[in-house]
Design a protein around this motif. Structure first.
Motif: not given
Length: 461
Positions: A348-362, A435-442
């Protein structure tokens, strides 16, 4: 007329694995892929003299000559070719069912499914069982290894990570041990509704017999409701983080306990020395320990694995730390449930910068609101279409930005960070827009982070 044959749809890992197994057992085979088959798979097919086609299906040839179809799980049952095959009443087998036809009679199948945690749990179970040299163990399925190819190695035990898509293609696939880790809203772009997705997950246990075992997450309300709705013959063993169970696995006073049907403690392990963190991993570990206990694996083997565990690639992977800032690659987070545990697991004490998004699945982001409000200081939306994510969270955080480039996302995150912050890539979406898949994205995320700190001039392009 050409001799009737087995047609394998899909020239990827599962399709080529099925082709190799069919070839080994003397079948005539033809592999057909609508796209381009990767060079490493084409090389295998050519070496084994297995005929194939790519960039399209020869539909008339297939329906005229196929005795059976083996379908890769990535191919939708709604495409015209599958509908045509069904109209000709040509039997369609999943790669899992095809592979099972050729295992030894005394072989044992452990199948793991769930919206999240499948790969981690499958890997833990495999590593623990493999420690006991008396057990011949194979690992396959959605984890990236073809079950059919593993069957060629003639193992005694098969640990299979199985997706809902693979289960959809199964008509009678029976596991000796079936596990559902959790069920969260996912793949709603492919399923008509959430109930259809839940039903798909429960197929992992529907073909079991009374002597088989079904291991499930007691804390998951969708699983508990499913147990009331669907008929499961097998013996049920629950696990829980929230409740002390009279039967199954639970946690109390930093220890994991397993109780048998007589309410006797048959296993106890202190969790302080387990090397991976987070409630989600405790669920994965409890499921794994129930399996280990069924096989009566010695505690020393279990400790050897659990006390040296490392996060799997792209799942809460702490890969870089500089200037007091921690970078975490959680690219394997492709749904809201997974992102929830990623955000929840950070202190909780660690502020987060969150990278989010991609192809939405509902996606429904409501369950993330309180976590984002209390822990996230900046959101960076990364995707071709960021409108849904941006509009949902724009009033929850002070700073929200968007981009279509990973390089810009990394630079933005670093610009708004301070010592003590965490920059987290946990997309909660599919990767297929950029990206092709989550591996390429990571991998791209890790590469761009390293580039930033090797380049003195940080700039936008």
């Amino acid at each position: 007329m050409i001799k009737r044959l087995i047609v394998i749809l899909g020239g990827g890992e599962s399709g080529v694995g099925a082709a190799l197994l069919a070839k080994k057992n003397g079948f005539k085979i033809f592999v057909s892929d609508s796209g381009i088959i990767k060079n490493r798979y084409k090389k295998i097919l050519k070496t084994k003299k297995i005929p194939f086609e790519e960039k399209g299906h020869s539909e008339e040839f297939i329906v005229k000559n196929a005795k059976n179809i083996v379908k890769s799980p990535g191919i939708s049952s709604k495409i015209p070719l599958i509908k045509k095959i069904n109209s000709f009443k040509i039997p369609i087998l999943s790669e899992l069912e095809f592979g099972k036809k050729f295992i030894k009679k005394n072989s044992y199948i452990i199948t793991i499914t769930g919206s999240n945690g499948k790969t981690t749990t499958s890997t833990i179970i495999y590593k623990i069982l493999k420690q006991d040299r008396k057990l011949s163990v194979g690992l396959a399925g959605n984890i990236g290894y073809s079950f059919s190819k593993e069957v060629l190695k003639k193992k005694k035990i098969y640990v299979l990570e199985v997706s809902s898509f693979q289960l959809d293609d199964c008509c009678n696939f029976r596991s000796n041990i079936a596990i559902i880790l959790n069920i969260a809203r996912d793949h709603l772009n492919r399923y008509n509704n959430f109930d259809s997705y839940i039903y798909s997950k429960f197929r992992v246990a529907m073909y079991q017999r009374e002597k088989d075992i079904f291991i499930y997450n007691y804390d998951d309300p969708f699983i508990r409701n499913g147990l009331k709705k669907y008929f499961i013959k097998s013996k049920r063993i629950p696990f829980s983080l929230k409740k002390k169970l009279n039967f199954g696995a639970y946690i109390k006073d930093n220890k994991i306990y397993i109780r048998n049907i007589k309410n006797e403690i048959v296993f106890c392990l202190c969790i302080k020395n387990i090397s991976i963190e987070g409630d989600h991993n405790l669920y994965n570990i409890m499921a794994s320990l129930i399996v280990s206990n069924i096989f009566d694996v010695q505690k020393k083997y279990i400790k050897t694995v659990l006390f040296k565990l490392k996060p799997i690639p792209h799942r809460m992977e702490k890969f870089f730390h500089t200037n007091g800032i921690q970078f975490i690659n959680d690219s394997k987070s492709t749904n809201v449930h997974s992102a929830f545990y990623a955000l929840h697991s950070i202190k909780k004490t660690i502020p987060i910068i969150w990278i989010v998004g991609g192809k939405d699945k509902g996606n429904d982001y409501n369950e993330l609101v309180s976590l984002v409000h209390s822990k996230v200081k900046t959101i960076i939306c990364l995707g071709k279409n960021n409108k849904k994510v941006f509009n949902f969270f724009k009033k929850t955080v002070d700073i929200i930005l968007e981009t279509k480039k990973m390089k810009e996302a990394v630079i933005m995150a670093y610009v708004f960070s301070f010592p003590g912050d965490c920059i987290l890539l946990s997309p909660a979406c599919s990767s297929f827009d950029l990206f092709k898949n989550y591996k390429e994205r990571g991998d791209k995320f890790k590469l761009e982070v390293k580039k930033v700190f090797h380049d003195k001039n940080i700039y936008f392009s």
